[in-house]
Design a protein around this motif. Structure first.
Motif, short mmCIF file in Angstrom:
data_model
loop_
_atom_site.label_atom_id
_atom_site.label_comp_id
_atom_site.label_asym_id
_atom_site.label_seq_id
_atom_site.Cartn_x
_atom_site.Cartn_y
_atom_site.Cartn_z
N LYS A 100 0.81 -1.21 0.00
CA LYS A 100 0.00 0.00 0.00
C LYS A 100 0.85 1.27 0.00
O LYS A 100 0.41 2.31 -0.48
CB LYS A 100 -0.93 0.00 1.22
CG LYS A 100 -1.98 -1.09 1.20
CD LYS A 100 -2.86 -0.99 2.44
CE LYS A 100 -3.91 -2.09 2.45
NZ LYS A 100 -4.77 -2.02 3.67
N ILE A 130 -0.68 2.24 -3.72
CA ILE A 130 -2.00 1.96 -4.31
C ILE A 130 -2.18 2.76 -5.60
O ILE A 130 -2.51 2.20 -6.65
CB ILE A 130 -3.12 2.29 -3.32
CG1 ILE A 130 -3.02 1.39 -2.08
CG2 ILE A 130 -4.48 2.12 -3.99
CD1 ILE A 130 -4.04 1.71 -1.01
N SER A 162 -0.50 5.52 1.20
CA SER A 162 -1.30 5.07 0.05
C SER A 162 -0.54 5.22 -1.27
O SER A 162 -1.12 5.02 -2.35
CB SER A 162 -2.60 5.87 -0.03
OG SER A 162 -3.36 5.72 1.16
#
Length: 218
Positions: free
Chosen positions: A37, A181, A178
């Motif tokens: 992630k 991602i 993040s």
């Protein structure tokens, strides 16, 4: 329509995508503590990454299969489509070569960014790949929407460009947790589009008459 070797080689686009997907999904198993992630995909194949060997094994077909696929597309479109669409597909081929040659020559020296010359060149390759991707997809969109026969290809290019921009912008605005991602969104957008081109090639979409293509792709 009888399929030739060029048509069958279009399936290599799908094989390239599957090889890359396998690397992204399974290489982290050989990298203790890797957080998909927040970490970049390139961390998996960094020179000092514990997952380097597995990543290279799983990703072995990504480059060769992807290059053969897009080069066969370039062969198939000679004298066909319109100049803008052809230019976009040729630019996409150049981007594919830049991706495979550039990252092979300049892998990250270690996970993250160590600020060495090699890491700087890795970043330069990334910038070149992103710019070539954007240029090629925009040209494909312009040429595809101009010719109704290939409007569906333009739609796929629009989806790929959207994913690329979401990832490109996202890595600069999302929290560090993040980063991985949104980066994967952009990577799979481009890799997936090569697979789409392979499917078009396999199905003979670049050779059919306008009425046939309109009926099958609309």
């Amino acid at each position: 329509m009888k399929k030739t070797l060029i048509h069958w080689l279009g399936l290599l686009g799908i094989i390239s995508l599957l090889s890359y997907t396998a690397m992204v999904v399974f290489a982290p198993l050989a990298y203790p503590g890797y957080d998909w992630k927040s970490q970049a995909v390139s961390d998996l194949s960094a020179a000092n990454a514990p997952s380097l060997t597995l990543a290279n094994q799983l990703n072995a077909l990504f480059g060769p299969a992807g290059i053969v696929c897009i080069m066969m597309v370039c062969v198939a479109i000679q004298g066909r489509l319109n100049k803008t669409l052809r230019a976009g597909l040729y630019a996409f081929a150049v981007m594919t070569w830049a991706t495979n040659v550039g990252y092979a020559m300049f892998p990250l020296t270690e996970s993250g960014y160590a600020a060495t010359f090699q890491d700087f060149m890795h970043g330069a390759v990334t910038l070149a790949v992103v710019l070539l991707s954007i240029i090629s997809l925009v040209l494909i969109m312009i040429g595809g929407y101009r010719k109704r026969r290939f409007s569906s290809l333009a739609v796929w290019a629009t989806i790929a460009l959207t994913g690329l921009l979401v990832g490109g912008i996202g890595v600069n605005v999302v929290p560090p947790e993040s980063f991985g991602i949104v980066q994967r969104v952009s990577l799979f957008a481009v890799t997936g589009f090569n697979a789409v081109l392979g499917v078009y090639l396999f199905a003979g979409k670049f050779e059919k008459t306008e009425n046939e293509v309109r009926g099958n792709l609309s």
